[in-house]
Design a protein around this motif. Sequence first.
Motif, PDB file in Angstrom:
ATOM      1  N   GLU A 179      -2.052  48.449  50.628  1.00  0.00           N
ATOM      2  CA  GLU A 179      -1.312  49.617  51.109  1.00  0.00           C
ATOM      3  C   GLU A 179      -1.242  50.594  49.946  1.00  0.00           C
ATOM      4  O   GLU A 179      -0.904  50.215  48.819  1.00  0.00           O
ATOM      5  CB  GLU A 179       0.109  49.229  51.549  1.00  0.00           C
ATOM      6  N   ASN A 231       0.602  55.561  54.469  1.00  0.00           N
ATOM      7  CA  ASN A 231       1.836  55.904  55.203  1.00  0.00           C
ATOM      8  C   ASN A 231       1.796  57.345  55.702  1.00  0.00           C
ATOM      9  O   ASN A 231       1.371  58.252  54.982  1.00  0.00           O
ATOM     10  CB  ASN A 231       3.045  55.750  54.293  1.00  0.00           C
ATOM     11  N   GLU A 281       0.140  53.956  58.790  1.00  0.00           N
ATOM     12  CA  GLU A 281       1.452  53.356  59.052  1.00  0.00           C
ATOM     13  C   GLU A 281       2.453  54.445  59.440  1.00  0.00           C
ATOM     14  O   GLU A 281       2.641  55.405  58.711  1.00  0.00           O
ATOM     15  CB  GLU A 281       1.961  52.607  57.801  1.00  0.00           C
ATOM     16  N   ASP A 288       5.524  50.666  61.172  1.00  0.00           N
ATOM     17  CA  ASP A 288       6.190  50.292  59.920  1.00  0.00           C
ATOM     18  C   ASP A 288       7.706  50.147  60.110  1.00  0.00           C
ATOM     19  O   ASP A 288       8.263  50.692  61.053  1.00  0.00           O
ATOM     20  CB  ASP A 288       5.910  51.409  58.894  1.00  0.00           C
ATOM     21  N   LYS A 324       4.968  45.945  61.615  1.00  0.00           N
ATOM     22  CA  LYS A 324       5.267  45.544  60.240  1.00  0.00           C
ATOM     23  C   LYS A 324       6.769  45.335  60.136  1.00  0.00           C
ATOM     24  O   LYS A 324       7.544  46.284  60.187  1.00  0.00           O
ATOM     25  CB  LYS A 324       4.804  46.668  59.316  1.00  0.00           C
TER      26      LYS A 324
HETATM   27 CA    CA Z   1       4.440  51.363  54.697  1.00  0.00          CA
END
Ligand code: CA
Length: 708
Positions: A468, A527, A559, A589, A610
């Motif tokens: 990530e 993200n 995400e 997320d 997540k």
């Molecule tokens: Ca994240």
Amino acid sequence: MLTGHYNSVLVLFSVLVAILASYTALAMAARITATQGRSARWWLAGGAFAMGTGIWSMHFIGMLALSLPMPMGYDPWITLLSLVIALASSAFALWLVCREELPWPRLSGGALLMGAGVAGMHYTGMAAMRMTPGIQYTPPLVILSLLIAVGASGAALWMAFRLRKDSTRIKLFRAGAAVVMGFAIAGMHYTEMAAEYYQPGSHCGVIDTGIDNDWLALLIIITTLAGLSIALIVSVLDARLASRTAALAASLAEANHELTHLAMHDSLTKLPNRILLEDRLHQATENAKRYHGLFSLLFLDLDGFKAVNDSFGHSVGDRLLVEVAQRIRACIRARDTIARIGGDEFVILLDAEEPASAAVVADKLVTTIRQPFMIGELELRVSASIGIAIYPGADGRRDLLKDADAAMYHAKEMGRNCYCFFETSMNADAQEQLQLLHDLHLALERHELVLHYQPKFDAASRKLMGAEALVRWQHSTRGLIPPNDFIPMAEKSGLIVPIGEWVLDEACRQMSEWRRFGSNNWTIAVNLSPLQFGHPGLIPMVLDTLQRHAMEPRCLTLEVTESTAMRDVDASMAVLQQIYSMGVNISIDDFGTGYSSLLHLKRLPASELKIDRAFVHGVAKDGEDAAIVSAIVALGKTLNLKVVAEGVETTWQQEFLTRLGCDSLQGFLLGRPMPAEQFIEALSQQDIPTIDDGQGLAPSWKLVAQTS
Ligand code: CA
Ligand code: C2E
Ligand code: CA
């Protein structure tokens, strides 16, 4: 001496005419005062005409009422002259009472002149009979009649002056005054008549050439009727106009009042708004200054309101705000002010309050707002962060609202759901934030942003699956700034759009470089902030970036937080669908912190959930957290979504989550976020660098490094 008889009906009629004339004159005086310029002059002329003819008619009807034992007639020219005198003195009188002021000398002079005019008209009218021998007068009665004329005129002028403004009460008075004035005028006439006597053998000198009594009667009836109709029309028109004006004025006043209310209040909660608050604050400051008093200002911001708004839409958010406003109101006294000054921001001004009792109120507010809200079928939970500023501050500072705001931010930083008193250092924080925002504007062009990569592992095989990308800001003087310290600011200022674009570009660039190490199956997760997610340029930007780095879409995961995805579900669905159809993966997320409905979740074209690290953190100690995690895993399985657990810090957590059926794991235990060089170094050395806390090697990392 000749004596005559009075016809009582005609006497009564003459008095009525006098009253009517007086009423008309008073009404006209009001119109003259209420208007200006040309129309005022017209009203003056009309009023003088009505009053003049009225007095004049009264005189002649009085004459008609008297029947003398001889034929009577009137010289037309002298009669006309008497009318002119009546008109002129009425015009003068009206003009006089419509001045701004009527001081005593002016009133006396006016009374004298008008009395003379009325008497003059009377004696001229008498002279029109051209009696031979002439009419005789009794001096004391003449003097009395003159005194009555002047006195009545004075009284009439004074009354007319006092009653010239329109209002319902005054109209009643005006009718009464007209009666008094009418009797005065008639009284004057009949006193004058009593002062006169005709010698025996008198005869009228204009029997043949003058107007005879029949004509006079006709003339007078016509003029009186004319006067009457003018009076009636005027009073009707006047009344209508006045009532319409009054109604108009009333509705105007009401509209005005409503407008002021609207301008000063929040339309949703009906609480005062910022404008009214500032006014009250000013008043409170002035009072406190004058009486050396105290007061406190509470700045209340809801925690978790945005998630409610995003998940259930604005109408639910609005209803929640109304309920919150009601709860706040229930906590404070009537004389305190609550204002809503922004989305979920309330300000409470506690009048004359010691810091200790402000704390009591703040505590009460925090406790009541924490209780769940029932909005329809929904049970919603929010909390309040409150900042308190006291006037006068220790350093005599005045910007209380800013202070309370700074204190509220501090309360948020302290973990929300609490209150905090203002301290001078907090303003320095606000200053610092401004400076930071200024620097952030320059961060991109100064190449101060960097990406760190945190490895993501397959739970069962413990193989590296990718990373990530997490942004950091290498600030020239402050060192490495974590994203939580600048992403919210970037989001608020809109800077997140160019920053996010850079992050995606850099992550993809890095990924294509790593492919040279044979890591073809890795995915890179990036993200997306709420603002980016709603930005119309997102899809073309992602496409363009993928093409530029010749990257396969399946190697990219975007995400989005649960609350972002669930805000305006239809719009989100459209964006997610486009991302999905490009072949890019979607991860939801921070799952578990928002309010997803199962229905919406089923429709989401996402590939993974997540689990928020807060639940992972609690699995060992908190049975509730463990239950939530296993529920999310089960949900993911049912919906055919991969489940990722982030924030794995202990082997116990790792084993528990793996056993539960999580697909992938991410966390400090397995690898911290690190710069690209370190990440690749770890890979090439088939080892993971020892991170500051000395956690040592991550067993899974070794495993992956060997197999890749
Ligand atoms: Ca994240
Ligand atoms: P996130 O997306 O939930 O990212 C995971 C965060 O958890 C990261 O913090 C990471 O360092 C931290 N973390 C990972 N493993 C553990 C662990 O075992 N224990 C604990 N306590 N924490 C762990 P970081 O890097 O500070 O990022 C914070 C948040 O900032 C991210 O939360 C994300 O919401 C945001 N963010 C980071 N980079 C970006 C970016 O490029 N764009 C956007 N829009 N937001 C970003
Ligand atoms: Ca997360």
